[in-house]
Scaffold this motif. Structure first.
Motif, PDB file in Angstrom:
ATOM      1  N   ARG A   1      89.659   8.000  43.796  1.00 42.32           N
ATOM      2  CA  ARG A   1      90.641   8.219  44.245  1.00 42.32           C
ATOM      3  C   ARG A   1      92.372   8.145  43.882  1.00 42.32           C
ATOM      4  NH1 ARG A   1      88.044   5.665  48.969  1.00 42.32           N
ATOM      5  NH2 ARG A   1      87.081   7.190  49.905  1.00 42.32           N
TER       6      ARG A   1
ATOM      7  N   PRO B   1      86.365  17.141  41.594  1.00 41.09           N
ATOM      8  CA  PRO B   1      87.216  17.283  43.250  1.00 41.09           C
ATOM      9  C   PRO B   1      87.671  18.797  42.719  1.00 41.09           C
ATOM     10  CG  PRO B   1      89.457  16.024  42.901  1.00 41.09           C
ATOM     11  CD  PRO B   1      88.127  15.621  41.909  1.00 41.09           C
TER      12      PRO B   1
ATOM     13  N   TYR C   1      89.742  21.702  45.332  1.00 45.19           N
ATOM     14  CA  TYR C   1      90.478  21.130  47.307  1.00 45.19           C
ATOM     15  C   TYR C   1      90.229  22.146  47.546  1.00 45.19           C
ATOM     16  CZ  TYR C   1      91.741  16.645  45.062  1.00 45.19           C
ATOM     17  OH  TYR C   1      91.832  15.156  44.586  1.00 45.19           O
TER      18      TYR C   1
ATOM     19  N   GLY D   1      94.100  20.821  50.990  1.00 48.71           N
ATOM     20  CA  GLY D   1      94.150  19.989  50.123  1.00 48.71           C
ATOM     21  C   GLY D   1      93.051  18.893  50.495  1.00 48.71           C
ATOM     22  N   SER D   2      92.112  19.480  51.504  1.00 54.00           N
ATOM     23  CA  SER D   2      90.817  18.379  51.426  1.00 54.00           C
ATOM     24  C   SER D   2      89.942  18.804  50.614  1.00 54.00           C
ATOM     25  CB  SER D   2      90.456  18.610  52.756  1.00 54.00           C
ATOM     26  OG  SER D   2      89.627  20.415  52.679  1.00 54.00           O
ATOM     27  N   VAL D   3      89.393  17.827  50.042  1.00 56.77           N
ATOM     28  CA  VAL D   3      88.496  17.599  49.331  1.00 56.77           C
ATOM     29  C   VAL D   3      87.480  18.183  49.410  1.00 56.77           C
ATOM     30  CG1 VAL D   3      86.705  16.505  47.545  1.00 56.77           C
ATOM     31  CG2 VAL D   3      88.953  15.885  47.310  1.00 56.77           C
TER      32      VAL D   3
ATOM     33  N   ARG E   1      90.552  22.078  38.246  1.00 55.54           N
ATOM     34  CA  ARG E   1      91.505  23.380  39.584  1.00 55.54           C
ATOM     35  C   ARG E   1      91.407  24.566  39.657  1.00 55.54           C
ATOM     36  NH1 ARG E   1      93.295  18.888  35.323  1.00 55.54           N
ATOM     37  NH2 ARG E   1      93.240  20.766  33.523  1.00 55.54           N
TER      38      ARG E   1
ATOM     39  N   SER F   1      89.811  25.090  42.518  1.00 58.48           N
ATOM     40  CA  SER F   1      90.852  24.764  43.542  1.00 58.48           C
ATOM     41  C   SER F   1      92.044  26.253  44.172  1.00 58.48           C
ATOM     42  CB  SER F   1      91.437  23.430  43.513  1.00 58.48           C
ATOM     43  OG  SER F   1      90.511  22.352  43.333  1.00 58.48           O
TER      44      SER F   1
ATOM     45  N   TYR G   1      94.386  26.742  47.261  1.00 59.81           N
ATOM     46  CA  TYR G   1      94.765  25.021  46.958  1.00 59.81           C
ATOM     47  C   TYR G   1      96.354  25.191  45.358  1.00 59.81           C
ATOM     48  CZ  TYR G   1      95.943  20.431  45.776  1.00 59.81           C
ATOM     49  OH  TYR G   1      96.740  19.561  45.343  1.00 59.81           O
TER      50      TYR G   1
END
Length: 103
Positions: free
Chosen positions: A33, A54, A56, A60-62, A93, A96, A101
């Motif tokens: 994390r 991860p 997102y 902002g949550s995975v 990224r 996301s 995100y």
């Protein structure tokens, strides 16, 4: 987490470097994390290494993750971190961002 991961979770087939207890896993999850990525080195199976990051969602949550697995005979841990981690992290990224995100 203790409701989803129990002692029985550690009795199935695994590789030579697998975490064998919830306590061992907990410490590793904290590091993952904090680092924002993970690498496994023959934890899942003998001869398998991989790197993951991860994805997102807008809030902002995975919501997902991406993993790239390679054979350990061809890829050292250092090479994975140097060459594959940036590729996986960039892909995550980009995904996301497509999901909204902005963080």
């Amino acid at each position: 987490m203790t409701e989803q991961v129990t002692d029985a979770s550690f009795t199935l087939n695994h590789g030579p470097n697998a975490k064998l207890s919830l306590d061992e896993l907990h410490g590793e999850l904290t590091k993952i994390r904090n680092d924002g990525w993970a690498m496994q080195d023959e934890e899942l199976a003998y001869g398998l290494r991989s790197v993951a990051a991860p994805v997102y969602g807008r809030d902002g949550s995975v919501v997902a993750g991406a993993n790239l697995a390679v054979q350990s005979r061809d890829w050292s841990s250092q090479r994975i971190v140097r060459e594959l981690k940036p590729v996986v992290a960039e892909a995550c990224r980009d995904i996301s961002a497509l999901l909204g995100y902005t963080g």
